[in-house]
Design an enzyme around this catalytic site. Sequence first.
Site, PDB file in Angstrom:
ATOM      1  N   GLY C  46       0.818  -1.152   0.215  1.00 44.76           N
ATOM      2  CA  GLY C  46       0.114   0.118  -0.514  1.00 44.76           C
ATOM      3  C   GLY C  46       1.119   1.351  -0.082  1.00 44.76           C
ATOM      4  O   GLY C  46       0.488   1.923  -0.460  1.00 44.76           O
ATOM      5  N   HIS C 267       4.320 -21.434   8.682  1.00 41.18           N
ATOM      6  CA  HIS C 267       6.259 -21.590   9.220  1.00 41.18           C
ATOM      7  C   HIS C 267       7.022 -21.703   9.983  1.00 41.18           C
ATOM      8  O   HIS C 267       6.362 -21.979  10.685  1.00 41.18           O
ATOM      9  CB  HIS C 267       5.833 -19.706   8.733  1.00 41.18           C
ATOM     10  CG  HIS C 267       7.421 -19.348   9.601  1.00 41.18           C
ATOM     11  ND1 HIS C 267       8.510 -19.871   9.470  1.00 41.18           N
ATOM     12  CD2 HIS C 267       7.937 -18.422   8.180  1.00 41.18           C
ATOM     13  CE1 HIS C 267       9.944 -19.379   9.097  1.00 41.18           C
ATOM     14  NE2 HIS C 267       9.198 -18.601   8.361  1.00 41.18           N
ATOM     15  N   ARG C 331       8.815 -24.531   3.058  1.00 40.26           N
ATOM     16  CA  ARG C 331       8.350 -23.934   4.914  1.00 40.26           C
ATOM     17  C   ARG C 331       7.778 -25.095   4.423  1.00 40.26           C
ATOM     18  O   ARG C 331       6.927 -26.164   6.087  1.00 40.26           O
ATOM     19  CB  ARG C 331       7.361 -22.587   4.064  1.00 40.26           C
ATOM     20  CG  ARG C 331       8.166 -21.711   4.556  1.00 40.26           C
ATOM     21  CD  ARG C 331       7.891 -20.128   4.417  1.00 40.26           C
ATOM     22  NE  ARG C 331       9.204 -19.279   4.679  1.00 40.26           N
ATOM     23  CZ  ARG C 331       8.296 -18.243   5.050  1.00 40.26           C
ATOM     24  NH1 ARG C 331       7.368 -17.425   4.200  1.00 40.26           N
ATOM     25  NH2 ARG C 331       9.798 -17.227   4.873  1.00 40.26           N
TER      26      ARG C 331
HETATM   27  C1  FAD Z   1       7.021 -12.088  11.103  1.00 41.60           C
HETATM   28  C2  FAD Z   1       7.051 -12.123   9.645  1.00 41.60           C
HETATM   29  C3  FAD Z   1       7.792 -12.455   9.389  1.00 41.60           C
HETATM   30  C4  FAD Z   1       8.037 -11.803   7.195  1.00 41.60           C
HETATM   31  N1  FAD Z   1       9.349 -11.666   6.783  1.00 41.60           N
HETATM   32  C5  FAD Z   1       9.092 -11.929   5.511  1.00 41.60           C
HETATM   33  C6  FAD Z   1      10.334 -12.198   4.918  1.00 41.60           C
HETATM   34  O1  FAD Z   1      11.511 -11.889   6.257  1.00 41.60           O
HETATM   35  N2  FAD Z   1      10.619 -11.787   3.817  1.00 41.60           N
HETATM   36  C7  FAD Z   1       9.132 -11.433   2.502  1.00 41.60           C
HETATM   37  O2  FAD Z   1       9.494 -11.350   1.852  1.00 41.60           O
HETATM   38  N3  FAD Z   1       7.844 -11.399   3.483  1.00 41.60           N
HETATM   39  C8  FAD Z   1       8.289 -12.173   4.833  1.00 41.60           C
HETATM   40  N4  FAD Z   1       6.772 -11.903   5.179  1.00 41.60           N
HETATM   41  C9  FAD Z   1       5.537 -11.644   4.619  1.00 41.60           C
HETATM   42  C10 FAD Z   1       5.777 -10.468   4.700  1.00 41.60           C
HETATM   43  O3  FAD Z   1       5.526  -8.993   5.942  1.00 41.60           O
HETATM   44  C11 FAD Z   1       4.002  -9.848   4.363  1.00 41.60           C
HETATM   45  O4  FAD Z   1       2.930 -11.112   3.413  1.00 41.60           O
HETATM   46  C12 FAD Z   1       4.352  -8.481   4.051  1.00 41.60           C
HETATM   47  O5  FAD Z   1       4.349  -7.091   4.309  1.00 41.60           O
HETATM   48  C13 FAD Z   1       1.819  -8.145   3.199  1.00 41.60           C
HETATM   49  O6  FAD Z   1       2.755  -6.393   3.298  1.00 41.60           O
HETATM   50  P1  FAD Z   1       0.971  -5.673   3.094  1.00 41.60           P
HETATM   51  O7  FAD Z   1       1.497  -4.728   2.633  1.00 41.60           O
HETATM   52  O8  FAD Z   1       0.529  -6.528   2.077  1.00 41.60           O
HETATM   53  O9  FAD Z   1       0.502  -6.001   4.307  1.00 41.60           O
HETATM   54  P2  FAD Z   1       0.286  -5.295   5.526  1.00 41.60           P
HETATM   55  O10 FAD Z   1       1.981  -4.636   5.440  1.00 41.60           O
HETATM   56  O11 FAD Z   1       0.280  -6.704   6.150  1.00 41.60           O
HETATM   57  O12 FAD Z   1      -1.010  -4.058   5.963  1.00 41.60           O
HETATM   58  C14 FAD Z   1      -2.088  -4.017   5.998  1.00 41.60           C
HETATM   59  C15 FAD Z   1      -1.884  -2.556   5.771  1.00 41.60           C
HETATM   60  O13 FAD Z   1      -3.644  -3.176   5.486  1.00 41.60           O
HETATM   61  C16 FAD Z   1      -4.588  -1.992   6.721  1.00 41.60           C
HETATM   62  N5  FAD Z   1      -5.556  -2.569   6.548  1.00 41.60           N
HETATM   63  C17 FAD Z   1      -6.067  -3.551   7.250  1.00 41.60           C
HETATM   64  N6  FAD Z   1      -6.800  -3.989   7.238  1.00 41.60           N
HETATM   65  C18 FAD Z   1      -7.636  -2.841   7.710  1.00 41.60           C
HETATM   66  C19 FAD Z   1      -8.989  -2.209   7.623  1.00 41.60           C
HETATM   67  N7  FAD Z   1     -10.198  -2.626   8.047  1.00 41.60           N
HETATM   68  N8  FAD Z   1      -9.213  -0.351   7.832  1.00 41.60           N
HETATM   69  C20 FAD Z   1      -8.013  -0.043   7.275  1.00 41.60           C
HETATM   70  N9  FAD Z   1      -6.609  -0.635   7.086  1.00 41.60           N
HETATM   71  C21 FAD Z   1      -6.413  -1.946   7.467  1.00 41.60           C
HETATM   72  C22 FAD Z   1      -3.449  -2.099   8.136  1.00 41.60           C
HETATM   73  O14 FAD Z   1      -3.419  -0.798   8.908  1.00 41.60           O
HETATM   74  C23 FAD Z   1      -1.995  -1.656   7.577  1.00 41.60           C
HETATM   75  O15 FAD Z   1      -1.149  -1.010   7.232  1.00 41.60           O
HETATM   76  C24 FAD Z   1       7.085 -12.048   6.959  1.00 41.60           C
HETATM   77  C25 FAD Z   1       5.798 -12.374   8.017  1.00 41.60           C
HETATM   78  C26 FAD Z   1       5.767 -11.775   8.488  1.00 41.60           C
HETATM   79  C27 FAD Z   1       4.332 -11.620   9.464  1.00 41.60           C
END
Ligand code: FAD
Lengths: 236, 253, 639
Positions: C46, C267, C331
């Site tokens: 985002g 994981h 994984r």
């Molecule tokens: C512990 C951990 C370690 C990881 N390590 C790695 C790694 O080393 N390498 C890798 O590639 N990936 C890794 N991942 C996976 C990766 O981090 C995530 O899949 C990725 O960052 C998701 O990004 P995103 O932008 O899709 O969503 P997110 O970063 O989850 O962001 C979601 C956003 O949506 C907003 N939101 C959600 N619902 C609502 C709502 N109803 N109203 C308003 N806002 C809302 C939240 O506020 C947030 O801003 C890891 C994940 C975890 C949990």
Amino acid sequence: MSNFFVSSIGKKFVLSLTGLFLILFLVVHLSVNVLIVFDSTGKLFNQAAHFMDTNPLIGIIEPVLAIGLVLHLVLATIITAQNQLLRDVNYTGNKRYQKSNTRENSSWASRNMYVLGTVILVFLVIHMINFFWKIKVTGDPLLNEATGLEPGVKNAYALVTGLFVQWKWSVLIYVIGAIALGLHLYHGVWSAFQSLGWSNRKWRSILSIIGIIVSLIFAGGFAFIPVFVLIQDMVC
Amino acid sequence: MKLTLKVWRQHSPKDKGRFEEYILQNASSDMTFLEMLDALNEQLISQDKDPVAFEHDCREGICGCCAMMINGRPHGPNAETTTCQLNMKAFKDNDTIVIEPWRARSFPVIKDLVVDRQAFEKIMEAGGFVHMDTGSAPEANTLAVPKGKADEAIEAASCIGCGACVAACKNASAMLFVAAKVSQYALLPQGKPEGGKRAWNMVAKMDELGFGSCTNTGACEVECPKGISLAHIARLNREFIKGGFITLVAEEE
Amino acid sequence: MTILNSKIPQGSLSQKWTNHKNAMKLVSPANKKKLDIIMVGTGVAGASAAASLGELGYNVKVFCYQDSPRRAHSVAAQGGINAAKNYRNDNDSNYRLFHDMIKGGDFRAREANVYRAAEVSNAIIDQLVAQGVPFAREYGGHLTTRSFGGVQVSRTFYASGITGQQVLLGSYAALKRQAAKGSVEMYERRQMLEIVVKDGKARGIVCRNLVTGQMERYSANAVVLATGGYGTIFFLSTLAVNSSGAAAYAAYKKGAFFANPSFIQIHPSCIPQMNEYQSKLTLMSESLRNDGRVWVPKDKGDKRSPDQIPEEERDYYLERRYPAFGNLVPRDIASRAAKERCDAGYGVGETGFAVYLDFSDAIKAQGEKMIKNKYGNLFDLYGKITGEDPYKVPMKIYPAGHYTMGGLWVDYNLMTTIPGLFAIGEANFSDHGANRLGASSLMQGCGDGYFILPYTIGNYLADEIKTKKLTTDDQAFDIAEKEAKERIQRLMNIKGNTSALAFHRALGKIMWDHAGMTRSEEGIKEGLKKVDDLEDRFYKDLKITGTTDSMNQPMERALRVAANFEISRLMLRDAMNRKESCGAHFREEHQTEEGETLRNDRDYSYVAAWEYLGERKEPKLHKEELKFEAVEVSQRSYK
Ligand SMILES: Cc1cc2nc3c(=O)[nH]c(=O)nc-3n(C[C@H](O)[C@H](O)[C@H](O)COP(=O)(O)OP(=O)(O)OC[C@H]3O[C@@H](n4cnc5c(N)ncnc54)[C@H](O)[C@@H]3O)c2cc1C
Ligand code: SF4
Ligand code: FES
């Protein structure tokens, strides 16, 4: 650029520079004063005092010093007032924290620089009234005691030792003043370098050690002189 | 484990707020601090009371949401630990724990333990970035960065924006937060060109928003959950002063 | 027959994206200023998308539920981000990265999307470095990489153990720059509750202001969901406790299809659950398997401390079963192997549900300093949570819910089945098939946000300039707001005895038991029944105290739990439908003699996209057939 001195870092820049500059004064002052300890006839000290009194260079430095001191005081007051009045109270009028464990995260001296500075200032006023004022303005019978030196040289030695011997409690004031100065320098020295940006991970520990040494030298030195005079008087 | 909790309760920003005391009978030393607050809230809900609002999300010390003063120390007694990582083993049976929100003029309370940290956002908007548009980047290995500098930049960049530094500071200064960002960029060739200006803008914003000025007590460093070093503040000062003189003497930046 | 059109461009695999870019419509700078885009979510996907769209000149409104975009759960990613830079000269390439992902995903991902993800990967690293993201470096000053699971090259860029934070802060900084410029408006502390659809197109959202409790309406020409994954369905997971699929569910309810909901990654290396109070599980990055060796004792129930167990009495089961990849198998495989050992009674620790991840050999070979340099903050994190020193005692780890490959169905343009509604990052289903390879999610999120969506959304918006602006007093908004309000009121009015937290915990347990690492027809059926029962109880016995006119976190949770019931059912149904094992989806009835996944390509080589037909109604299945042109579909083998 005009904003520079308004900004928080700019103000501290000046505060630090003046602080370091004032240390220069302390160096000269202490080196003259230790002569009291090394020569119980007072000759050396009187000679040095005379030099300080009459040397044109010192004459020029003196007002600069005064300006430095005033700047230091004014900026410290502004910074402290801003931090206290504007920031350190809570918006709803409550105490900032019901419970605050600042002891765990910072030294007492670092949190009380302004208090220490005020103590030093009060001391400075007393000190000036005792000596500076008398030597420069009002004069004192003690100053005119025979010095065994060229004519015109005042017997500052007699004035100094006379004070500590006559009013023994004044030694306490001087010791307190010296301790306050020491604590102020303990934080002030490294803090000045930090504020000027002249610190990093490596230099930080060196600078704080320098700070401790500087504070020990000045606190120890300035406290030792009156105590020494008093003891000398009691022993003899 | 039985605990007496003195918690700051404030319904809204305008409410005056007060401490309320709760006895929590069934706490366990296995809980984390936030799990203990969860348990408190379960108890409050069962008593038809308003649960305590507190901020939390990742619960592993990286998002910077959790923020509270525990017995007079930001994030509680343990070093380099966020509230969410704080273990209840740090407390004893029958302890009284005082829990307060961050307090600083620029962090108004929203509710209970939740404060508004928008001021940090504004500081970031004032200069916490590199001016570059998507797509305009050169090949990643074009500029070499000495490993030492890169490592130090990571350390600076690990700030989680929690605000503990402000909470700990007797001057409510945000210098450590600002320094962490300015220092990260100052250490990297990508951020260097606009270094002085960045420091200038971010500090000006910090001053404007009512954060105090730094008197180098070092409290922030001790309380910072990421152990951000005061050395970064020195670098910020350097950048700022340099920036100041550059604007003084140079025709243009 | 299906109505799904994936809009995959013509041409050879490596030419598709180029051809498509050339063919896409553009929006002129003057017109961009007139177009509004809503971005829900500020994770890597985002934030990068919003910043890039702002740079292009669109008006972007950005929403997140935290108090700052920098706190989105991407911040927690640890291990790294992939790119096919081939800096190591280990013969890496776009094709190889693509192939690894397709194979890692067990041939259940859409080829064209995956290839594109690989294709833009290098530009991401360039972009991040230019933003000042402090990636780890060699002594010579150049970028360094490490290896991740399921891969035989070293292509993972990292910043200590906090890569996600650094990558997110990079895009956050870009976002802040746009916010300062005014091209992006920030709306923090907003929970999106409804998507507003007008004339079949997504035109706005309704959200709740988490501070004032007020409903707010926002209109736009397109809406993008970047709301992350729904791993918290298990209650205990590596996700932030407030993350959820509620936003995706809101889209699903409005007609966006939900694809492969049951593909959820467990994981293998997380700190095991230690007690019943626990609210969260912490990940120990996969990168640790570079140097850590996984083992359990050879004897059942061996309770000796690990240093008392001699080498020959240890079972390095991953190295034994998968000699080619050893500890670096993908994984899903590592997780199931751990579960298999523990279920068979070889597990360690107090509960017997843990295996060792041992660094003593690596420390011997490379020295403690080197290990500290590579994994220092992960070791610290472990130490803080468990109270044990991983430099001396092997780590104890166990699998936990982590990532959702499933998500909103999107076409090649990342648009859902609702025109004008896009989904990016973890919220969509597109790139990881049935299992995601490590370090490829940050990559996908950044790719979607920086380099794909800014083009494809333009292609859509080019035709929207003519569409009339929608004001927020439109009836569509009235209806959406009413729905949202009623939902909250319904929950507030239950006035039962059980908290939302307790329900979440209970639902999580059901889902872990019935849709976790292994699934069976019986188990799924039972799970469905339990979910229904729990939901019935929820609507009778939920208790929320406090008011709706201020911050009320248990109420926010209740809204998420309410959505979770539906998502749970969807997951179970999808798991039921897919009578094969692939990637993370393991049906006990479909396994090889050695206990590996047994795919059924003839019947299940499709994406299952589900259409909502009403509360508790059986959703309708749509199939997007998967065609593989550039890879040979094979039995995945890491032996
Ligand atoms: C512990 C951990 C370690 C990881 N390590 C790695 C790694 O080393 N390498 C890798 O590639 N990936 C890794 N991942 C996976 C990766 O981090 C995530 O899949 C990725 O960052 C998701 O990004 P995103 O932008 O899709 O969503 P997110 O970063 O989850 O962001 C979601 C956003 O949506 C907003 N939101 C959600 N619902 C609502 C709502 N109803 N109203 C308003 N806002 C809302 C939240 O506020 C947030 O801003 C890891 C994940 C975890 C949990
Ligand atoms: S510098 Fe430390 S204490 Fe301050 S916001 Fe950053 S992480 Fe928190
Ligand atoms: S909850 Fe994320 S740092 Fe504490």
